[in-house]
Write a protein that holds these residues in place. Sequence first.
Motif, PDB file in Angstrom:
ATOM      1  N   ARG A 270      -8.232   7.061  -4.164  1.00  0.00           N
ATOM      2  CA  ARG A 270      -9.123   5.965  -4.589  1.00  0.00           C
ATOM      3  C   ARG A 270      -8.606   5.297  -5.856  1.00  0.00           C
ATOM      4  O   ARG A 270      -8.632   4.071  -5.980  1.00  0.00           O
TER       5      ARG A 270
ATOM      6  N   MET B 226      -5.582   3.120  -5.122  1.00  0.00           N
ATOM      7  CA  MET B 226      -5.951   1.925  -4.358  1.00  0.00           C
ATOM      8  C   MET B 226      -6.684   0.901  -5.231  1.00  0.00           C
ATOM      9  O   MET B 226      -6.603  -0.290  -4.968  1.00  0.00           O
ATOM     10  N   GLN B 227      -7.377   1.359  -6.263  1.00  0.00           N
ATOM     11  CA  GLN B 227      -8.061   0.427  -7.179  1.00  0.00           C
ATOM     12  C   GLN B 227      -7.071  -0.508  -7.858  1.00  0.00           C
ATOM     13  O   GLN B 227      -7.421  -1.625  -8.230  1.00  0.00           O
TER      14      GLN B 227
ATOM     15  N   LYS C 247       2.556   1.737  -3.403  1.00  0.00           N
ATOM     16  CA  LYS C 247       1.620   2.194  -4.430  1.00  0.00           C
ATOM     17  C   LYS C 247       1.334   3.690  -4.266  1.00  0.00           C
ATOM     18  O   LYS C 247       1.312   4.448  -5.239  1.00  0.00           O
ATOM     19  N   LEU C 248       1.103   4.124  -3.027  1.00  0.00           N
ATOM     20  CA  LEU C 248       0.852   5.548  -2.781  1.00  0.00           C
ATOM     21  C   LEU C 248       2.086   6.380  -3.103  1.00  0.00           C
ATOM     22  O   LEU C 248       1.985   7.454  -3.691  1.00  0.00           O
TER      23      LEU C 248
ATOM     24  N   ILE D 164      -1.359   5.798   6.496  1.00  0.00           N
ATOM     25  CA  ILE D 164      -1.893   4.442   6.365  1.00  0.00           C
ATOM     26  C   ILE D 164      -2.039   3.867   7.767  1.00  0.00           C
ATOM     27  O   ILE D 164      -1.057   3.745   8.493  1.00  0.00           O
TER      28      ILE D 164
ATOM     29  N   ILE E 111       0.843  -1.201   0.000  1.00  0.00           N
ATOM     30  CA  ILE E 111       0.000   0.000   0.000  1.00  0.00           C
ATOM     31  C   ILE E 111       0.876   1.249   0.000  1.00  0.00           C
ATOM     32  O   ILE E 111       0.678   2.172  -0.793  1.00  0.00           O
TER      33      ILE E 111
ATOM     34  N   LYS F 240     -12.683  -1.712  -1.287  1.00  0.00           N
ATOM     35  CA  LYS F 240     -13.201  -0.487  -0.676  1.00  0.00           C
ATOM     36  C   LYS F 240     -14.509  -0.833   0.025  1.00  0.00           C
ATOM     37  O   LYS F 240     -15.386  -1.456  -0.545  1.00  0.00           O
TER      38      LYS F 240
ATOM     39  N   TYR G  77     -10.772   0.568   3.726  1.00  0.00           N
ATOM     40  CA  TYR G  77     -10.623  -0.589   2.844  1.00  0.00           C
ATOM     41  C   TYR G  77     -10.558  -1.851   3.695  1.00  0.00           C
ATOM     42  O   TYR G  77     -10.344  -1.783   4.908  1.00  0.00           O
TER      43      TYR G  77
ATOM     44  N   LEU H 258      -7.175  -5.301  -2.168  1.00  0.00           N
ATOM     45  CA  LEU H 258      -7.974  -4.383  -1.356  1.00  0.00           C
ATOM     46  C   LEU H 258      -9.409  -4.317  -1.852  1.00  0.00           C
ATOM     47  O   LEU H 258      -9.661  -4.397  -3.057  1.00  0.00           O
TER      48      LEU H 258
ATOM     49  N   ILE I  26      -7.079   4.910   5.098  1.00  0.00           N
ATOM     50  CA  ILE I  26      -6.176   5.885   4.496  1.00  0.00           C
ATOM     51  C   ILE I  26      -6.716   7.240   4.960  1.00  0.00           C
ATOM     52  O   ILE I  26      -7.822   7.639   4.584  1.00  0.00           O
TER      53      ILE I  26
END
Length: 115
Positions: free
Chosen positions: A74, A77-78, A8-9, A33, A5, A85, A107, A83, A54
């Motif tokens: 969003r 995170m997709q 990715k962010l 996070i 996570i 939502k 999530y 994950l 988040i």
Amino acid sequence: MYKKIYSKLKENKLNPYPIGGHRGECKEDYCVIKEGTQVPTINTNKLGYKRIDIILFIPIGSYIEVEDYAKEIRKAMQELKFLRKTGAETPIVVDDEKKAYTMSIEYQVMKKLEG
């Protein structure tokens, strides 16, 4: 999980921090996070899910940027297929200490329970 996570962010330049990692006032958009409760599914202690929040922080005076930043979170995170939502999002509130608008997006991560 947390590493994926965070990566990715970071990859999407969304300025992630661990809990307690950001110090001082909010000068630019960032997110935290937060791993939450682990919950077993009904009738088993082998499978369950863990909640992940988040938490977004946007400098005071930039209220109109809150939704744009939330959309970016969003979207990133997709891309993480593990994950889901939940649909739970907190309303936007003011954090006086950080001098920021804040909200969170929840999530779930389905997982095999350890132990």
